[in-house]
Scaffold this motif. Sequence first.
Motif, short mmCIF file in Angstrom:
data_model
loop_
_atom_site.label_atom_id
_atom_site.label_comp_id
_atom_site.label_asym_id
_atom_site.label_seq_id
_atom_site.Cartn_x
_atom_site.Cartn_y
_atom_site.Cartn_z
N PRO A 258 7.82 15.79 -1.97
CA PRO A 258 9.16 15.83 -1.36
C PRO A 258 9.52 14.56 -0.57
CG PRO A 258 7.69 17.31 -0.20
CD PRO A 258 6.94 16.82 -1.41
N LEU A 259 8.54 13.82 -0.08
CA LEU A 259 8.82 12.61 0.68
C LEU A 259 8.81 11.35 -0.18
CD1 LEU A 259 6.81 13.23 3.96
CD2 LEU A 259 9.26 13.30 3.64
N TYR A 260 9.01 11.50 -1.48
CA TYR A 260 8.95 10.36 -2.39
C TYR A 260 10.02 9.32 -2.07
CZ TYR A 260 9.77 7.74 -6.69
OH TYR A 260 9.97 6.74 -7.58
N ILE A 261 11.27 9.72 -1.97
CA ILE A 261 12.37 8.78 -1.75
C ILE A 261 12.31 8.13 -0.37
CG2 ILE A 261 14.89 8.56 -1.63
CD1 ILE A 261 13.87 8.86 -4.46
N PRO A 262 12.11 8.88 0.73
CA PRO A 262 12.03 8.20 2.03
C PRO A 262 10.85 7.22 2.13
CG PRO A 262 12.40 10.52 2.36
CD PRO A 262 12.14 10.33 0.91
N LEU A 263 9.71 7.60 1.58
CA LEU A 263 8.55 6.72 1.62
C LEU A 263 8.77 5.48 0.75
CD1 LEU A 263 5.76 6.50 2.87
CD2 LEU A 263 4.84 7.65 0.86
N LEU A 264 9.46 5.65 -0.36
CA LEU A 264 9.78 4.51 -1.23
C LEU A 264 10.72 3.55 -0.51
CD1 LEU A 264 9.49 3.32 -4.10
CD2 LEU A 264 11.57 4.57 -4.69
N ILE A 265 11.71 4.06 0.18
CA ILE A 265 12.66 3.22 0.91
C ILE A 265 11.95 2.47 2.04
CG2 ILE A 265 14.69 3.28 2.42
CD1 ILE A 265 15.72 5.59 0.63
N VAL A 266 11.11 3.18 2.79
CA VAL A 266 10.39 2.54 3.90
C VAL A 266 9.46 1.46 3.39
CG1 VAL A 266 8.63 2.96 5.68
CG2 VAL A 266 10.59 4.48 5.48
N SER A 267 8.76 1.71 2.29
CA SER A 267 7.82 0.72 1.77
C SER A 267 8.54 -0.52 1.24
CB SER A 267 6.95 1.34 0.68
OG SER A 267 7.74 1.78 -0.40
N ILE A 268 9.69 -0.34 0.61
CA ILE A 268 10.46 -1.51 0.14
C ILE A 268 10.98 -2.30 1.33
CG2 ILE A 268 12.58 -2.18 -1.06
CD1 ILE A 268 11.97 0.06 -3.07
N THR B 187 0.83 -1.20 0.00
CA THR B 187 0.00 0.00 0.00
C THR B 187 0.87 1.25 0.00
OG1 THR B 187 -1.73 -1.18 1.20
CG2 THR B 187 -1.83 1.22 1.23
N LEU B 188 1.88 1.27 0.87
CA LEU B 188 2.79 2.42 0.88
C LEU B 188 3.60 2.52 -0.42
CD1 LEU B 188 4.16 2.48 4.53
CD2 LEU B 188 2.62 4.10 3.43
N LEU B 189 3.95 1.38 -0.98
CA LEU B 189 4.67 1.38 -2.25
C LEU B 189 3.82 1.99 -3.36
CD1 LEU B 189 7.32 0.49 -3.62
CD2 LEU B 189 6.20 -1.66 -4.13
N HIS B 190 2.56 1.63 -3.40
CA HIS B 190 1.65 2.21 -4.39
C HIS B 190 1.49 3.71 -4.18
CE1 HIS B 190 -1.66 2.57 -7.17
NE2 HIS B 190 -2.37 3.16 -6.21
N LEU B 191 1.34 4.11 -2.92
CA LEU B 191 1.20 5.54 -2.63
C LEU B 191 2.45 6.33 -3.01
CD1 LEU B 191 -0.61 5.49 0.83
CD2 LEU B 191 -1.54 6.24 -1.36
N SER B 192 3.60 5.76 -2.73
CA SER B 192 4.83 6.49 -3.05
C SER B 192 5.09 6.55 -4.55
CB SER B 192 6.02 5.86 -2.33
OG SER B 192 6.28 4.58 -2.83
N LEU B 193 4.75 5.49 -5.26
CA LEU B 193 4.98 5.49 -6.71
C LEU B 193 3.96 6.36 -7.45
CD1 LEU B 193 5.99 1.79 -7.38
CD2 LEU B 193 7.46 3.80 -7.33
N SER B 194 2.79 6.55 -6.88
CA SER B 194 1.79 7.40 -7.54
C SER B 194 2.01 8.88 -7.24
CB SER B 194 0.39 6.98 -7.12
OG SER B 194 0.21 7.18 -5.75
N ASN B 195 2.83 9.21 -6.26
CA ASN B 195 3.11 10.61 -5.91
C ASN B 195 4.61 10.89 -6.01
OD1 ASN B 195 0.43 11.22 -5.27
ND2 ASN B 195 0.67 10.35 -3.23
N ASP B 196 5.18 10.68 -7.19
CA ASP B 196 6.63 10.84 -7.32
C ASP B 196 7.08 12.30 -7.38
OD1 ASP B 196 5.53 11.26 -9.78
OD2 ASP B 196 6.92 9.99 -10.88
N ASP B 197 6.16 13.26 -7.40
CA ASP B 197 6.55 14.66 -7.41
C ASP B 197 6.57 15.27 -6.00
OD1 ASP B 197 3.84 14.32 -7.18
OD2 ASP B 197 3.32 16.16 -8.27
#
Length: 79
Positions: free
Chosen positions: A43-53, A31-41
């Motif tokens: 500012p928290l894109y990279i930290p949220l992507l790392i946490v979700s992975i 769920t967090l991975l989907h949220l982070s990939l759908s909001n790549d613009d």
Amino acid sequence: MDENNRTDRNILTKGLKQMGICLILMFMGPTLLHLSLSNDDKPLYIPLLIVSILLCIAAIVLLFIGINTIINSIFKKKK
């Protein structure tokens, strides 16, 4: 049935708790991975992507640990 081949309930409970935590992580990670990939613009894109992975990897690891703990509680012989 021999007394030495009974299921250890304490270890079984520990394994079921691990599987419960794994189930929660199995929903949170993707769920967090989907949220982070759908909001790549954002500012928290990279930290949220790392946490979700990391949550997805933790779910997989905890799945194997939980299954192994449950199998050990059922089939290990007590000394």
